[in-house]
Design an enzyme around this catalytic site. Sequence first.
Site, PDB file in Angstrom:
ATOM      1  CB  CYS A  38      -0.552   2.575   3.870  1.00 20.56           C
ATOM      2  SG  CYS A  38      -2.225   1.918   3.389  1.00 20.56           S
ATOM      3  CG  ASP A  39       2.973   1.109   4.522  1.00 25.22           C
ATOM      4  OD1 ASP A  39       2.695   1.624   5.662  1.00 25.22           O
ATOM      5  OD2 ASP A  39       2.949  -0.085   4.448  1.00 25.22           O
ATOM      6  CB  CYS A  93      -1.071   0.034   1.192  1.00 31.19           C
ATOM      7  SG  CYS A  93      -2.043   1.312   1.378  1.00 31.19           S
TER       8      CYS A  93
END
Length: 312
Positions: free
Chosen positions: A139-140, A136
């Site tokens: 997300c990261d 992701c």
Amino acid sequence: MEIERVKCLIIGSGPAGYTAAIYASRAGLSPVLYQGLQPGGQLTITNDVENYPGYPEGVMGPEMMEDFKKQAERFGTDVRYGIATSVDFSSKPHKVTIDDSKVIEAHTVIISTGASAKWLGLESEARLNGSGVSACAVCDGFFYRGQDVVIVGAGDTAAEEATYLANLCSKVYMLVRRDEMRASTIMQERVKNTKNIEILWNTVTDEILGEHAVEAVRVKNLVTNETREIPAKGFFVAIGHEPNSAIFKDYLKLDENGYIRTIPGTSKTNVDGVFACGDVQDFTYRQAVTAAGSGCMAALDAERYLAALNLH
Ligand SMILES: Cc1cc2nc3c(=O)[nH]c(=O)nc-3n(C[C@H](O)[C@H](O)[C@H](O)COP(=O)(O)OP(=O)(O)OC[C@H]3O[C@@H](n4cnc5c(N)ncnc54)[C@H](O)[C@@H]3O)c2cc1C
């Protein structure tokens, strides 16, 4: 087989399921929630979550999901171990079989079974998951700002994630297995016009290198058979997701990738009294906060459905 009747059954214990549970229990629906194989959902396999509102210092994924669970239980949600193994939505109340051994008859069913990221299947990928390996970018990606990263994939999502990463990282190497991409022309153009993305055609991942965190990626050119090492701190897999919708396919309308179709702007499926929320119906956003938001919608839709039928 044992039979139990409930007003509201929630299948799945990620952000969508627990948020639906918080709303449903506070509305007096006495929801029963089955956690499935992954209690707490996808966030239990990640470390820092920095983009969920309300946690200014960030929070560990498993800890956040424990908070969700406690909040749902505080208002009376009956949280249980168990997996929904089959359903029968042909008559009312709807029937959901748990662990092939018990039938729940439910006036409303909220499906929040999520989606699972597809992985390459390398041992190093599993070992370094959460330590540089991610599925992701939104997300990261932030954790690798100013650094070099590698992304695998050739579809629209991979192209979108590569350009997202290019805004944060110094260099993005994009591994494409063939000599062309599956992504739409417009997305391909966007990738090709981004200066700090280098596409490596006909190239696959041979191994992700690093003992405790990603340090480099060994890639292999399928035409020349040559391997080379690319120093990188992040390794992003963007080869698709598998929505956990198989047991519903005989009753619910799914899109071509298996995502449950909901009526736009609602959580309603094509079956009365069956609602879907979170990643199992969301191909586009796939974030904890959007999953939670749609879980709230599902509980409110369920509550209004029950009220209209005087089943509340
Ligand atoms: C490594 C990683 C890091 C991430 N980091 C972030 C982040 O930092 N911020 C962010 O916003 N998002 C992040 N995400 C995305 C986020 O985790 C998802 O968008 C979110 O978890 C989706 O929530 P959900 O409730 O729809 O489903 P999920 O979290 O996928 O939960 C699905 C639930 O359904 C259950 N289930 C499935 N099938 C059955 C069944 N048959 N019977 C009973 N239960 C069943 C599972 O056990 C699970 O509890 C990350 C995802 C990953 C993989």
